[in-house]
Each structure stands twice: as C-alpha cells, then as structure tokens.
Design a protein around this motif. Structure first.
Motif, PDB file in Angstrom:
ATOM      1  N   LYS A  38       0.864  -1.183   0.000  1.00 56.02           N
ATOM      2  CA  LYS A  38       0.000   0.000   0.000  1.00 56.02           C
ATOM      3  C   LYS A  38       0.893   1.224   0.000  1.00 56.02           C
ATOM      4  CE  LYS A  38      -3.912   2.235   2.275  1.00 56.02           C
ATOM      5  NZ  LYS A  38      -4.892   2.174   3.396  1.00 56.02           N
ATOM      6  N   THR A  59      -1.294  -8.129  -3.769  1.00 60.31           N
ATOM      7  CA  THR A  59      -2.261  -7.048  -3.657  1.00 60.31           C
ATOM      8  C   THR A  59      -1.508  -5.720  -3.638  1.00 60.31           C
ATOM      9  OG1 THR A  59      -3.805  -8.412  -2.384  1.00 60.31           O
ATOM     10  CG2 THR A  59      -4.114  -6.030  -2.276  1.00 60.31           C
ATOM     11  N   ASP A  61      -2.119  -1.454  -3.715  1.00 61.24           N
ATOM     12  CA  ASP A  61      -2.988  -0.282  -3.665  1.00 61.24           C
ATOM     13  C   ASP A  61      -2.098   0.954  -3.768  1.00 61.24           C
ATOM     14  OD1 ASP A  61      -4.752   1.769  -3.225  1.00 61.24           O
ATOM     15  OD2 ASP A  61      -5.650   0.928  -1.426  1.00 61.24           O
ATOM     16  N   ASN A  62      -2.117   1.561  -4.947  1.00 57.64           N
ATOM     17  CA  ASN A  62      -1.312   2.756  -5.202  1.00 57.64           C
ATOM     18  C   ASN A  62      -2.242   3.859  -5.698  1.00 57.64           C
ATOM     19  OD1 ASN A  62       1.042   4.303  -5.420  1.00 57.64           O
ATOM     20  ND2 ASN A  62       1.308   3.761  -7.573  1.00 57.64           N
ATOM     21  N   SER A  63      -3.268   4.118  -4.908  1.00 52.59           N
ATOM     22  CA  SER A  63      -4.322   5.034  -5.342  1.00 52.59           C
ATOM     23  C   SER A  63      -4.321   6.353  -4.588  1.00 52.59           C
ATOM     24  CB  SER A  63      -5.692   4.364  -5.180  1.00 52.59           C
ATOM     25  OG  SER A  63      -5.898   3.970  -3.833  1.00 52.59           O
ATOM     26  N   GLU A  87      -4.609  -8.554  -7.151  1.00 53.63           N
ATOM     27  CA  GLU A  87      -5.479  -7.419  -6.865  1.00 53.63           C
ATOM     28  C   GLU A  87      -4.628  -6.167  -7.067  1.00 53.63           C
ATOM     29  OE1 GLU A  87      -8.702  -7.201  -5.777  1.00 53.63           O
ATOM     30  OE2 GLU A  87      -9.156  -9.332  -5.523  1.00 53.63           O
ATOM     31  N   LYS A  89      -4.783  -2.000  -7.758  1.00 58.43           N
ATOM     32  CA  LYS A  89      -5.480  -0.725  -7.865  1.00 58.43           C
ATOM     33  C   LYS A  89      -4.435   0.382  -7.915  1.00 58.43           C
ATOM     34  CE  LYS A  89      -9.033   2.132  -5.647  1.00 58.43           C
ATOM     35  NZ  LYS A  89      -9.943   2.262  -4.478  1.00 58.43           N
ATOM     36  N   ASP A  90      -4.380   1.113  -9.042  1.00 61.37           N
ATOM     37  CA  ASP A  90      -3.320   2.099  -9.233  1.00 61.37           C
ATOM     38  C   ASP A  90      -3.838   3.274 -10.057  1.00 61.37           C
ATOM     39  OD1 ASP A  90      -1.031   3.541  -9.749  1.00 61.37           O
ATOM     40  OD2 ASP A  90       0.209   1.786 -10.107  1.00 61.37           O
TER      41      ASP A  90
END
Length: 272
Positions: A38, A59, A61-63, A87, A89-90
């Motif tokens: 993350k 997983t 998460d780089n949002s 998984e 998310k970017d």
C-alpha cells in the motif's frame, strides 16, 4: 540479512531509501507466498521491481495522490511466474509491466495507465477478470488467447472500453458471464462512434455466453448498439440484466430493450 521462512509480507505506507532497497528486501524472502503493498503519495520509490518466483498472491494499492504526468517513470515491474491471484489498484503510475503469469486464475485490475498492452496480455490463464483500464486500439499483443476466461467484469468509464470488449469477446471462446459497469463515471465526450462490432461472430457468443449484466446502463447510442449485438448473437444467453441510475428514462430504455431481437428463445430480460 535474509528472511528464508517468511511467507506473508505487508508493506503498508512504508518509506524506502531507494528502488534498490525494495528489490533487496523482496530478494531476501525466498519462499514469500503473499505480498501486500500500500503506497502513499509521499513514497520516494520510482519503480517497484517485484521479482518473486514463489509469490502466489499479490495485492497492490497505489491510489493515493494524483497521477504522475512527469517524464520520469513511476510504477511497477512484476515478475511472478507462480502468481495465482492479483489485486491491483493504481491511479498514480504512468508505467506498468507484467511479465508472463501462466498461473493467474483471478485478477482484479483498476488502473489509469494507458499501457494496457504491457499487462493484459500477461493474463492468458485467467478465469475471472475484473478490469478497468484506459486502452489503445491494440489493448494487448495480437494472437493473445484467453482460453480459460469464463467471467469478465469490465468498467465502461474509459473511451476505449468497447474496443477492449470486442477484442476479449474474440479471444475468449469459453466466456460465460459478462458484467459491464461504470464504476468511476465516463471520462470521454463523444463515444458514439467507438463501437466496431466483430466482423465474425465470436465463438463465445455462439457457444457459451449465458449471462449479461449491465449496471449503470444509460441507453446511449453506443450502449444500445453493444446490447443489441450481444442479444442478437448470443445463442445460449439465459438472462440479460440491465439497471440504470437515470430513473426518468427508465420506461423509454425498457421499451427500446424489449424491441431488440434476441436469438436465444430462453433468454430472460430483466430490468431493475
């Protein structure tokens, strides 16, 4: 140092001294099975190089923060040949590269990076694919076949989603379920001329597709063309479900959908 027995590693808002320090840390984890990353907008790593042969679940998460439009590359290079679940998310990176992942079964990818050919083509073994991505006219290398893909969930927020849908329909002969949903709102102005229906009806439509689910259906000309094509060619379709946020257009859209030709005599049309 070495971490020869570590199987699970979660890096949550960790600051590293350099790109090399990330690579060295992961290199020390010889049997790593599950990795969670993350990122925060304050991170100073330019490229996360994830080279972990033993990894099975990843997983990311780089949002946090705005997308990097600078010339320097920010993003991820992933080499995980044993990976089974992804998984990702970017909303920040401008560079992504996935090496071949022959074991991936499930992938959930939401990115704004416009280099879809760098990662979609690496997921040829995937069975469940959830995808939101900016795409070009060639979203993945020619000749790519998603032979095992049965369930596709596609976000309709980018201008190239219809082109991506066409490509996957052509290259996924076992596809049984298609879900379309605008998760982030449309980011384009004139999408009506984007749908180019396949020149030959895809095998998945004539042999396997059973369920179509379309959330946030708005009844635009482009959407009507896509819906009409699928209903007219999906011979095994059992149920087609549509829902909308435009309650004032509900009855008009329902009327137009009912008028569309359905080649499957058993297809149930549901509008909620």
């Amino acid at each position: 140092f070495r971490l020869p027995y570590l199987k699970t590693l979660h890096l949550l808002s960790v600051k590293f001294s350099s790109d090399e320090s990330v690579a060295k840390l992961l290199e020390s984890c010889e049997v790593l099975d599950d990795l969670v990353i993350k990122q925060t907008k304050d991170g100073n790593v330019m490229i996360f190089n994830i080279n972990v042969p033993s990894l099975r679940s990843l997983t990311i998460d780089n949002s946090k923060g705005k997308r990097a439009y600078v010339e320097e590359k920010h993003g991820f290079v992933i080499n995980a040949p044993s990976l089974e679940k992804l998984e990702f998310k970017d909303t920040f990176s401008n560079f992504l590269k996935f090496e071949h992942m022959p074991e991936v079964i499930m992938a959930n990818i939401k990115v704004v990076c416009d280099q879809s050919e760098k990662f979609i083509g690496s997921l040829t073994s995937v069975q469940h694919l959830s995808l939101c991505s900016l795409t070009s006219k060639t979203p993945y290398p020619s000749g790519t076949l998603f032979f095992f893909l049965e369930h596709l969930e596609l976000c309709t927020c980018s201008a190239g989603w219809t082109n991506l849908l066409t490509c996957i329909l052509n290259d996924a002969p076992r596809l049984r379920t298609v879900k379309l949903k605008s998760q982030h709102g449309a980011r384009y102005n004139d999408p009506m001329n984007l749908w180019n229906e396949p020149t030959v009806v895809p095998e998945c439509l004539t042999m396997n597709l059973e369920f179509l689910e379309w959330r946030q259906y708005e009844g635009t000309e482009q959407e009507r063309k896509v819906a009409a094509y699928i209903l007219a060619n999906a011979t095994c379709l059992k149920r087609a479900t549509f829902s909308t946020r435009c309650r004032n257009k509900y009855h008009r859209m329902l009327k137009k959908l009912k008028k569309m030709s359905r080649v499957s005599e058993t297809c149930q049309l549901v509008f909620d």
